[in-house]
Design a protein around this motif. Structure first.
Motif, PDB file in Angstrom:
ATOM      1  N   SER A   1      -4.588  -1.330  -1.566  1.00 12.26           N
ATOM      2  CA  SER A   1      -3.364  -1.885  -2.145  1.00 12.26           C
ATOM      3  C   SER A   1      -3.419  -1.819  -3.666  1.00 12.26           C
ATOM      4  O   SER A   1      -4.432  -2.134  -4.285  1.00 12.26           O
ATOM      5  CB  SER A   1      -3.203  -3.345  -1.707  1.00 12.26           C
TER       6      SER A   1
ATOM      7  N   GLN B   1       4.668   4.542   2.801  1.00 12.03           N
ATOM      8  CA  GLN B   1       4.832   5.889   3.352  1.00 12.03           C
ATOM      9  C   GLN B   1       4.116   6.022   4.694  1.00 12.03           C
ATOM     10  O   GLN B   1       3.063   5.422   4.917  1.00 12.03           O
ATOM     11  CB  GLN B   1       4.285   6.941   2.379  1.00 12.03           C
ATOM     12  N   GLU B   2       4.697   6.825   5.556  1.00 11.13           N
ATOM     13  CA  GLU B   2       4.097   7.173   6.846  1.00 11.13           C
ATOM     14  C   GLU B   2       4.394   8.635   7.135  1.00 11.13           C
ATOM     15  O   GLU B   2       5.544   9.072   7.029  1.00 11.13           O
ATOM     16  CB  GLU B   2       4.672   6.305   7.975  1.00 11.13           C
TER      17      GLU B   2
ATOM     18  N   HIS C   1       0.845  -1.193   0.000  1.00 10.47           N
ATOM     19  CA  HIS C   1       0.000   0.000   0.000  1.00 10.47           C
ATOM     20  C   HIS C   1       0.881   1.244   0.000  1.00 10.47           C
ATOM     21  O   HIS C   1       1.967   1.238   0.590  1.00 10.47           O
ATOM     22  CB  HIS C   1      -0.883   0.056   1.253  1.00 10.47           C
ATOM     23  N   SER C   2       0.412   2.305  -0.624  1.00  9.09           N
ATOM     24  CA  SER C   2       1.151   3.572  -0.542  1.00  9.09           C
ATOM     25  C   SER C   2       1.143   4.084   0.891  1.00  9.09           C
ATOM     26  O   SER C   2       2.182   4.452   1.438  1.00  9.09           O
ATOM     27  CB  SER C   2       0.518   4.621  -1.477  1.00  9.09           C
ATOM     28  N   THR C   3      -0.039   4.113   1.521  1.00 13.60           N
ATOM     29  CA  THR C   3      -0.192   4.507   2.923  1.00 13.60           C
ATOM     30  C   THR C   3      -1.168   3.539   3.586  1.00 13.60           C
ATOM     31  O   THR C   3      -1.805   2.721   2.919  1.00 13.60           O
ATOM     32  CB  THR C   3      -0.740   5.946   3.063  1.00 13.60           C
ATOM     33  N   ASN C   4      -1.322   3.678   4.912  1.00 13.27           N
ATOM     34  CA  ASN C   4      -2.190   2.745   5.630  1.00 13.27           C
ATOM     35  C   ASN C   4      -3.677   3.007   5.448  1.00 13.27           C
ATOM     36  O   ASN C   4      -4.510   2.246   5.946  1.00 13.27           O
ATOM     37  CB  ASN C   4      -1.844   2.727   7.127  1.00 13.27           C
ATOM     38  N   ASN C   5      -4.036   4.081   4.741  1.00 18.32           N
ATOM     39  CA  ASN C   5      -5.457   4.340   4.497  1.00 18.32           C
ATOM     40  C   ASN C   5      -5.811   4.324   3.013  1.00 18.32           C
ATOM     41  O   ASN C   5      -6.836   4.862   2.606  1.00 18.32           O
ATOM     42  CB  ASN C   5      -5.889   5.671   5.141  1.00 18.32           C
ATOM     43  N   GLU C   6      -4.937   3.715   2.209  1.00 21.00           N
ATOM     44  CA  GLU C   6      -5.200   3.580   0.774  1.00 21.00           C
ATOM     45  C   GLU C   6      -5.265   2.113   0.380  1.00 21.00           C
ATOM     46  O   GLU C   6      -4.571   1.278   0.963  1.00 21.00           O
ATOM     47  CB  GLU C   6      -4.103   4.269  -0.039  1.00 21.00           C
TER      48      GLU C   6
ATOM     49  N   PHE D   1       3.401  -0.909   4.038  1.00 21.89           N
ATOM     50  CA  PHE D   1       3.013   0.477   3.777  1.00 21.89           C
ATOM     51  C   PHE D   1       4.270   1.256   3.412  1.00 21.89           C
ATOM     52  O   PHE D   1       5.225   1.306   4.180  1.00 21.89           O
ATOM     53  CB  PHE D   1       2.339   1.089   5.013  1.00 21.89           C
TER      54      PHE D   1
ATOM     55  N   SER E   1       8.255   4.963   4.884  1.00 27.23           N
ATOM     56  CA  SER E   1       8.079   4.260   6.143  1.00 27.23           C
ATOM     57  C   SER E   1       9.404   3.633   6.580  1.00 27.23           C
ATOM     58  O   SER E   1      10.344   3.492   5.786  1.00 27.23           O
ATOM     59  CB  SER E   1       7.023   3.166   5.989  1.00 27.23           C
TER      60      SER E   1
ATOM     61  N   PRO F   1       0.843  -6.579   5.623  1.00 29.24           N
ATOM     62  CA  PRO F   1       0.972  -5.643   4.502  1.00 29.24           C
ATOM     63  C   PRO F   1       2.193  -4.742   4.652  1.00 29.24           C
ATOM     64  O   PRO F   1       2.727  -4.570   5.754  1.00 29.24           O
ATOM     65  CB  PRO F   1      -0.317  -4.822   4.582  1.00 29.24           C
TER      66      PRO F   1
END
Length: 234
Positions: free
Chosen positions: A183, A207-208, A176-181, A205, A213, A203
Motif C-alpha cells: 500500500s 487495478q485488476e 493498493h495499486s494491485t493486490n500484490n503491491e 485495490f 478494478s 483494502p
C-alpha cells in the motif's frame, strides 16, 4: 460535476476521489465542513453535492486555487465559501464538526517540480504532517472528525502525533495499486474525545488484470467528474 483546472498546473487524481468515497461511506457528514488545501474545490464540492445541508468552507494557500474553486462552485450551482489562507497560520474562533484534506506528502528527497503550482500542491515541506494535524485538531469541535489521506509508510508518525494530540483513529483503509503491491496510500478517520476502537476496513485495490478494478470504477462513476481547462484570463 464539471471541474475547471489549470491546464499546466496541479490536477486532481484518484487519491482525492478515493478519499471522497471513504468520507461519504460513513454517511454522517453534517454541519460545518472545512476543506483544507482545496485545490480546484473537488473534495469539498463533491461532499456538498452529496450532503447539501453542510456548510462548506474551503481554504488554499494559492490565490489561483481559490479563484478556481469559486468558479467551480458557481459552475455547479453549489453554495460554498472559499478563501486564500495559509493553514499553518490559520486562527479562527470558529470550530468545525468535520475537517477534510488531501495534504501534500511528497518527501523532500523526491525530485521537485519547477512549477510553483505543482510544488506547493505536492511537497510535504509546504504543510508538514505535524503542522496540519495540530492546526486541524485546534479547530475541531469537541467531538469533531478529521478525514485525510497520506502515504502509508508514515502511519507510525501519524499514530505518534495522534497520541500527543489525544486524537483517536477510528477507521483506516489502505489503498493498493494491485493486490500484490504494498500500500502507498492510507485513508484515515480520526475523532476528538472518542473511545471507539479503530476499524481497519478492507483494502482497496485500484487495478485488476491490467485495468481499473470494479471497486475503482464504482468510485469514479459515483464521483462523476468532468475536467475542463480553466481560463486564467476569464
Amino acid at each position: 460535476m464539471r471541474l475547471a483546472q489549470l491546464k499546466n498546473g496541479y490536477r486532481y487524481n484518484s487519491d482525492t476521489l478515493v478519499l471522497y468515497d471513504f468520507i461519504s461511506s460513513f454517511q454522517g457528514l453534517k454541519h460545518k465542513v472545512l476543506d483544507v488545501g482545496c485545490g480546484c474545490g473537488i473534495l469539498g464540492l463533491l461532499l456538498k453535492r452529496d450532503f447539501p445541508k453542510i456548510y462548506l468552507f474551503g481554504i488554499d494557500l494559492q490565490d489561483i486555487n481559490t479563484k478556481i474553486s469559486i468558479h467551480n462552485a458557481r459552475l455547479n450551482t453549489l453554495e460554498a465559501n472559499f478563501q486564500t489562507i495559509d493553514f499553518r497560520k490559520f486562527k479562527s474562533d470558529e470550530r468545525f464538526e468535520n475537517i477534510v484534506l488531501n495534504p501534500p506528502f511528497y518527501s523532500e528527497g523526491a525530485l521537485e517540480s519547477t512549477s510553483e503550482h505543482l510544488n506547493l500542491s505536492r511537497y510535504a515541506k509546504h504543510l508538514k504532517l505535524d503542522e496540519f494535524l495540530s492546526v486541524a485538531n485546534s479547530h475541531l469541535t469537541p467531538n469533531g472528525t478529521l478525514y485525510f489521506c497520506y502515504e502509508s509508510r508514515a502511519i507510525d508518525e501519524i499514530f505518534i502525533k495522534f497520541h500527543t494530540l489525544k486524537l483517536k483513529p477510528t477507521a483506516l483503509k489502505f489503498v493498493h495499486s494491485t493486490n500484490n503491491e504494498p500500500s502507498k496510500l492510507v485513508l484515515v478517520k480520526a475523532q476528538k474525545n472518542s473511545h471507539s476502537k479503530c476499524t481497519v476496513l478492507p483494502p482497496l485495490f485500484m487495478q485488476e488484470n491490467g485495468k481499473h478494478s470494479k471497486k475503482a470504477e464504482e468510485i469514479f462513476k459515483r464521483a462523476n467528474t468532468l475536467s475542463e481547462d480553466y481560463d486564467v484570463k476569464g
